[in-house]
Design a protein around this motif. Sequence first.
Motif, mmCIF file in Angstrom:
data_model
loop_
_atom_site.group_PDB
_atom_site.id
_atom_site.type_symbol
_atom_site.label_atom_id
_atom_site.label_comp_id
_atom_site.label_asym_id
_atom_site.label_seq_id
_atom_site.Cartn_x
_atom_site.Cartn_y
_atom_site.Cartn_z
ATOM 1 N N PHE B 23 0.834 -1.209 0.000
ATOM 2 C CA PHE B 23 0.000 0.000 0.000
ATOM 3 C C PHE B 23 0.863 1.252 0.000
ATOM 4 N N CYS B 24 2.006 1.176 0.709
ATOM 5 C CA CYS B 24 2.925 2.317 0.700
ATOM 6 C C CYS B 24 3.542 2.453 -0.683
ATOM 7 N N LYS B 27 1.138 3.818 -3.109
ATOM 8 C CA LYS B 27 0.594 5.105 -2.640
ATOM 9 C C LYS B 27 -0.920 5.050 -2.471
ATOM 10 N N ILE B 28 -1.372 4.032 -1.756
ATOM 11 C CA ILE B 28 -2.788 3.941 -1.418
ATOM 12 C C ILE B 28 -2.930 4.445 0.014
ATOM 13 N N ALA B 29 -3.597 5.593 0.176
ATOM 14 C CA ALA B 29 -3.679 6.190 1.504
ATOM 15 C C ALA B 29 -4.869 5.657 2.288
ATOM 16 N N TYR B 30 -5.904 5.223 1.569
ATOM 17 C CA TYR B 30 -7.089 4.749 2.279
ATOM 18 C C TYR B 30 -7.551 3.409 1.699
ATOM 19 N N ASP B 32 -10.490 0.926 1.242
ATOM 20 C CA ASP B 32 -11.945 0.890 1.311
ATOM 21 C C ASP B 32 -12.421 -0.548 1.496
ATOM 22 N N TYR B 33 -13.443 -0.721 2.316
ATOM 23 C CA TYR B 33 -13.925 -2.088 2.544
ATOM 24 C C TYR B 33 -14.727 -2.623 1.358
ATOM 25 N N LYS B 34 -15.137 -1.730 0.450
ATOM 26 C CA LYS B 34 -15.971 -2.179 -0.669
ATOM 27 C C LYS B 34 -15.145 -2.699 -1.839
ATOM 28 N N PRO B 36 -13.569 -6.170 -2.180
ATOM 29 C CA PRO B 36 -13.217 -7.490 -1.644
ATOM 30 C C PRO B 36 -12.111 -8.186 -2.428
ATOM 31 N N GLU B 37 -11.954 -7.808 -3.725
ATOM 32 C CA GLU B 37 -10.902 -8.442 -4.527
ATOM 33 C C GLU B 37 -9.522 -8.136 -3.940
ATOM 34 N N TYR B 60 0.560 1.118 9.876
ATOM 35 C CA TYR B 60 -0.537 2.022 9.539
ATOM 36 C C TYR B 60 -1.547 1.349 8.613
ATOM 37 N N HIS B 61 -1.033 0.688 7.584
ATOM 38 C CA HIS B 61 -1.938 0.067 6.624
ATOM 39 C C HIS B 61 -2.549 -1.220 7.158
ATOM 40 N N ARG B 71 -15.233 -4.874 8.276
ATOM 41 C CA ARG B 71 -16.438 -4.235 7.730
ATOM 42 C C ARG B 71 -16.969 -5.023 6.539
ATOM 43 N N LEU B 77 -19.338 -9.130 2.040
ATOM 44 C CA LEU B 77 -18.407 -9.089 0.913
ATOM 45 C C LEU B 77 -17.272 -10.105 1.092
#
Lengths: 134, 84
Positions: B23-24, B27-30, B32-34, B36-37, B60-61, B71, B77
């Motif tokens: 994720f770092c 560069k994925i900062a957030y 999302d739970y939606k 599932p893949e 952090y991630h 969630r 999901l």
Amino acid sequence: MNLREYETTFIVVPNLSDEETNSEIENYRELVEKEGGKEIEIEIMGKRKLAYEIKKHDEGFYTILRYKTGGKTELVSELERRMKTDENILRFLTLRLDLELKKPRKIEERWRKKREKLESMRKQEEEKRGEDEE
Amino acid sequence: MKMRRSFSTTRRNFPIRKRYCRFCAEKIAYIDYKNPELLSKYVTEIGKILPGRVTGTCGYHQKMLTKAIKRARIMGLLPFVVKK
């Protein structure tokens, strides 16, 4: 005044017709509007297979409802209360988006600044090299 | 003891690669739970959440990932548990 951002995702039962599903979604949109929600956005994820059975259904129609509201939170509690008693809703989940995204937005900003800095440094170096060659 | 031995054999079979937080790197900062893949890559076949020390995800991630997976489970999901 700062508005609070919310995101409510809900699952409608799959055995309704398209019109019934649409009216179900429209119902909730109207409710949000009536209770003072602003900048209402609807995103339809469509029919998805559920990872496990919920109330004997193995599919569900996912819809995301995004909205902003001022200080009062009656809107969210009213929306959730209605969804709880609605038999056509399998599940719902509300997130406070502005709080949820506070830190990620900050981090994104930090990354953006870092990238800009690196780019400007690279540009300067290239210019320098160009001058040397001349 | 038996557990430990099987662990070492798997280690021998798979050479240790340098792990990094995907994720770092992307560069994925957030998270999302939606999605599932994406999340399903971080759970075992049974449905358990993989620890960060296995996947290399940073603290952090990993924290955000855990929340997103939980969630996603609530919203149907991701499975809570996959029964064989």
